[in-house]
Design a protein around this motif. Sequence first.
Motif, PDB file in Angstrom:
ATOM      1  N   ARG A  75      -0.055 -11.698   1.689  1.00 13.14           N
ATOM      2  CA  ARG A  75      -0.929 -12.718   2.215  1.00 13.14           C
ATOM      3  C   ARG A  75      -0.393 -14.068   1.519  1.00 13.14           C
ATOM      4  O   ARG A  75      -0.272 -13.830   0.365  1.00 13.14           O
ATOM      5  N   VAL A  76      -0.032 -15.003   2.333  1.00 15.11           N
ATOM      6  CA  VAL A  76       0.424 -16.125   2.013  1.00 15.11           C
ATOM      7  C   VAL A  76      -0.847 -17.017   1.776  1.00 15.11           C
ATOM      8  O   VAL A  76      -1.588 -17.417   2.609  1.00 15.11           O
ATOM      9  N   LEU A  77      -1.419 -17.195   0.685  1.00 13.83           N
ATOM     10  CA  LEU A  77      -2.668 -17.883   0.258  1.00 13.83           C
ATOM     11  C   LEU A  77      -2.521 -19.419   0.395  1.00 13.83           C
ATOM     12  O   LEU A  77      -3.361 -20.295   0.558  1.00 13.83           O
ATOM     13  N   ALA A  78      -1.323 -19.925  -0.026  1.00 12.17           N
ATOM     14  CA  ALA A  78      -0.896 -21.287   0.015  1.00 12.17           C
ATOM     15  C   ALA A  78       0.403 -21.462  -0.200  1.00 12.17           C
ATOM     16  O   ALA A  78       1.288 -20.470  -0.257  1.00 12.17           O
ATOM     17  N   ALA A  79       1.268 -22.513   0.111  1.00 14.97           N
ATOM     18  CA  ALA A  79       2.547 -22.725   0.322  1.00 14.97           C
ATOM     19  C   ALA A  79       3.183 -22.393  -0.994  1.00 14.97           C
ATOM     20  O   ALA A  79       4.409 -21.826  -1.151  1.00 14.97           O
ATOM     21  N   ASP A  80       2.401 -22.293  -2.209  1.00 11.43           N
ATOM     22  CA  ASP A  80       3.014 -21.997  -3.566  1.00 11.43           C
ATOM     23  C   ASP A  80       2.171 -20.736  -4.185  1.00 11.43           C
ATOM     24  O   ASP A  80       2.153 -20.755  -5.410  1.00 11.43           O
ATOM     25  N   ARG A  81       1.646 -19.711  -3.188  1.00  7.77           N
ATOM     26  CA  ARG A  81       0.810 -18.733  -3.708  1.00  7.77           C
ATOM     27  C   ARG A  81       1.061 -17.520  -2.872  1.00  7.77           C
ATOM     28  O   ARG A  81       0.599 -17.691  -1.569  1.00  7.77           O
ATOM     29  N   VAL A  82       1.239 -16.417  -3.185  1.00  7.18           N
ATOM     30  CA  VAL A  82       1.111 -15.296  -2.229  1.00  7.18           C
ATOM     31  C   VAL A  82       0.481 -14.226  -2.980  1.00  7.18           C
ATOM     32  O   VAL A  82       0.363 -14.252  -4.576  1.00  7.18           O
ATOM     33  N   ALA A  83      -0.154 -13.145  -2.523  1.00  8.87           N
ATOM     34  CA  ALA A  83      -0.700 -12.011  -3.062  1.00  8.87           C
ATOM     35  C   ALA A  83      -0.491 -10.834  -2.219  1.00  8.87           C
ATOM     36  O   ALA A  83      -0.724 -10.706  -0.982  1.00  8.87           O
ATOM     37  N   TRP A  84      -0.564  -9.526  -2.799  1.00  7.49           N
ATOM     38  CA  TRP A  84      -0.657  -8.297  -2.316  1.00  7.49           C
ATOM     39  C   TRP A  84      -1.831  -7.448  -3.096  1.00  7.49           C
ATOM     40  O   TRP A  84      -1.909  -7.700  -4.121  1.00  7.49           O
ATOM     41  N   PRO A  85      -2.230  -6.543  -2.347  1.00  6.80           N
ATOM     42  CA  PRO A  85      -3.142  -5.438  -2.739  1.00  6.80           C
ATOM     43  C   PRO A  85      -2.404  -4.311  -3.586  1.00  6.80           C
ATOM     44  O   PRO A  85      -1.231  -4.026  -3.308  1.00  6.80           O
ATOM     45  N   GLU A  86      -3.011  -3.974  -4.825  1.00  8.11           N
ATOM     46  CA  GLU A  86      -2.590  -2.697  -5.462  1.00  8.11           C
ATOM     47  C   GLU A  86      -3.448  -1.672  -5.327  1.00  8.11           C
ATOM     48  O   GLU A  86      -4.799  -1.725  -5.462  1.00  8.11           O
ATOM     49  N   TYR A  87      -2.880  -0.272  -5.219  1.00  8.54           N
ATOM     50  CA  TYR A  87      -3.915   0.681  -4.810  1.00  8.54           C
ATOM     51  C   TYR A  87      -3.602   1.907  -5.741  1.00  8.54           C
ATOM     52  O   TYR A  87      -3.299   1.735  -7.084  1.00  8.54           O
ATOM     53  N   ARG A  88      -4.229   2.764  -5.673  1.00 11.95           N
ATOM     54  CA  ARG A  88      -4.405   3.883  -6.776  1.00 11.95           C
ATOM     55  C   ARG A  88      -2.891   4.352  -7.360  1.00 11.95           C
ATOM     56  O   ARG A  88      -2.938   4.425  -8.665  1.00 11.95           O
ATOM     57  N   GLY A  89      -2.085   4.677  -6.546  1.00 11.53           N
ATOM     58  CA  GLY A  89      -0.797   5.092  -6.908  1.00 11.53           C
ATOM     59  C   GLY A  89      -0.715   6.223  -7.847  1.00 11.53           C
ATOM     60  O   GLY A  89      -1.538   7.132  -7.803  1.00 11.53           O
ATOM     61  N   ASN A  90       0.456   6.363  -8.735  1.00 10.95           N
ATOM     62  CA  ASN A  90       0.648   7.441  -9.634  1.00 10.95           C
ATOM     63  C   ASN A  90      -0.135   7.276 -10.870  1.00 10.95           C
ATOM     64  O   ASN A  90      -0.045   8.228 -11.743  1.00 10.95           O
ATOM     65  N   GLY A  91      -0.830   6.299 -11.155  1.00 14.90           N
ATOM     66  CA  GLY A  91      -1.503   5.739 -12.314  1.00 14.90           C
ATOM     67  C   GLY A  91      -0.555   5.409 -13.474  1.00 14.90           C
ATOM     68  O   GLY A  91      -0.992   5.043 -14.476  1.00 14.90           O
ATOM     69  N   VAL A  92       0.755   5.172 -13.217  1.00 14.07           N
ATOM     70  CA  VAL A  92       1.543   4.919 -14.438  1.00 14.07           C
ATOM     71  C   VAL A  92       1.443   3.319 -14.548  1.00 14.07           C
ATOM     72  O   VAL A  92       1.435   2.748 -15.742  1.00 14.07           O
ATOM     73  N   MET A  93       1.515   2.381 -13.513  1.00 12.38           N
ATOM     74  CA  MET A  93       1.203   1.224 -13.459  1.00 12.38           C
ATOM     75  C   MET A  93       2.444   0.300 -14.067  1.00 12.38           C
ATOM     76  O   MET A  93       2.035  -0.567 -14.894  1.00 12.38           O
ATOM     77  N   SER A  95       4.672  -1.559 -13.135  1.00 10.07           N
ATOM     78  CA  SER A  95       4.771  -3.104 -12.452  1.00 10.07           C
ATOM     79  C   SER A  95       3.631  -4.200 -13.374  1.00 10.07           C
ATOM     80  O   SER A  95       3.934  -4.953 -14.011  1.00 10.07           O
ATOM     81  N   LEU A  96       2.676  -3.575 -13.130  1.00  7.59           N
ATOM     82  CA  LEU A  96       1.416  -4.296 -13.847  1.00  7.59           C
ATOM     83  C   LEU A  96       1.532  -4.501 -15.018  1.00  7.59           C
ATOM     84  O   LEU A  96       1.039  -5.335 -15.774  1.00  7.59           O
ATOM     85  N   GLY A  97       1.816  -3.334 -15.758  1.00  9.44           N
ATOM     86  CA  GLY A  97       2.010  -3.517 -17.538  1.00  9.44           C
ATOM     87  C   GLY A  97       2.991  -4.562 -17.681  1.00  9.44           C
ATOM     88  O   GLY A  97       2.910  -5.019 -18.812  1.00  9.44           O
ATOM     89  N   ASN A  98       3.994  -4.566 -17.140  1.00  8.60           N
ATOM     90  CA  ASN A  98       4.988  -5.501 -17.352  1.00  8.60           C
ATOM     91  C   ASN A  98       4.568  -6.790 -17.142  1.00  8.60           C
ATOM     92  O   ASN A  98       4.776  -7.855 -17.858  1.00  8.60           O
ATOM     93  N   ILE A  99       3.718  -7.057 -15.999  1.00 12.72           N
ATOM     94  CA  ILE A  99       3.223  -8.509 -15.928  1.00 12.72           C
ATOM     95  C   ILE A  99       2.358  -8.807 -16.687  1.00 12.72           C
ATOM     96  O   ILE A  99       2.133 -10.010 -17.018  1.00 12.72           O
ATOM     97  N   LEU A 100       1.588  -7.733 -17.404  1.00 10.25           N
ATOM     98  CA  LEU A 100       0.666  -8.062 -18.522  1.00 10.25           C
ATOM     99  C   LEU A 100       1.451  -8.872 -19.624  1.00 10.25           C
ATOM    100  O   LEU A 100       0.774  -9.641 -20.429  1.00 10.25           O
TER     101      LEU A 100
END
Length: 206
Positions: A75-93, A95-100
């Motif tokens: 989703r483009v929420l603004a010209a300077d912001r996009v977002a996407w949903p994260e689902y259950r997946g394999n539990g490793v996370m 990408s999210l761990g790196n972002i943290l």
Amino acid sequence: MTGTSMPGTAGEHLLQQRFGTVERADGFYRQQVLPELNADMTDFVGRQEMMFVATSSALGHCDCTFRAGPPGFVRVLAADRVAWPEYRGNGVMASLGNILENPNVGLIFVDFLRDVIGLHINGHATIVPDPEMRRAFPELPVESVPGRKAERWVNVYVEEAYIHCAKHIPRLRKVTAEERAWGTDDMQRKGGDFFKAGSERELQGR
């Protein structure tokens, strides 16, 4: 834009000097790189069903992953912001761990079907629980894919957006809904042990 106001990293600029590509790179920066999404980029993102996400840990250990969903799942929420949903997946996370640890992310959208072109988006990310996102953005769509429920969202605050040229992008075929397996836990439909990693681990353990 001149000097330090140019986009890109110090490493890029050093190599441009070393290999004599400064003029060519400056032309690309001036003609193609924007600090936020314009209307055409916004429309392009709204049509995409897949993207690749690059992240890095605080120590520089990298991960590149694939995300997909219905058209406009990012989703483009603004010209300077996009977002996407994260689902259950394999539990490793991974990408999210790196972002943290390190919020810097690189996204690339490639349209293999219609426009045969790509779009890079670089920026920094935050992780937001699904209920909090929906309170802030009640217009977010209700899940339409069976077996999928967003648990959290990744928000990317855009710092650079630019084209990926069409020259070597192949054309692909769009699969039918029946050929997809959203939300499945069926290991065979998820790819099973295609690369035989599990088999090798088992042999190593004996």
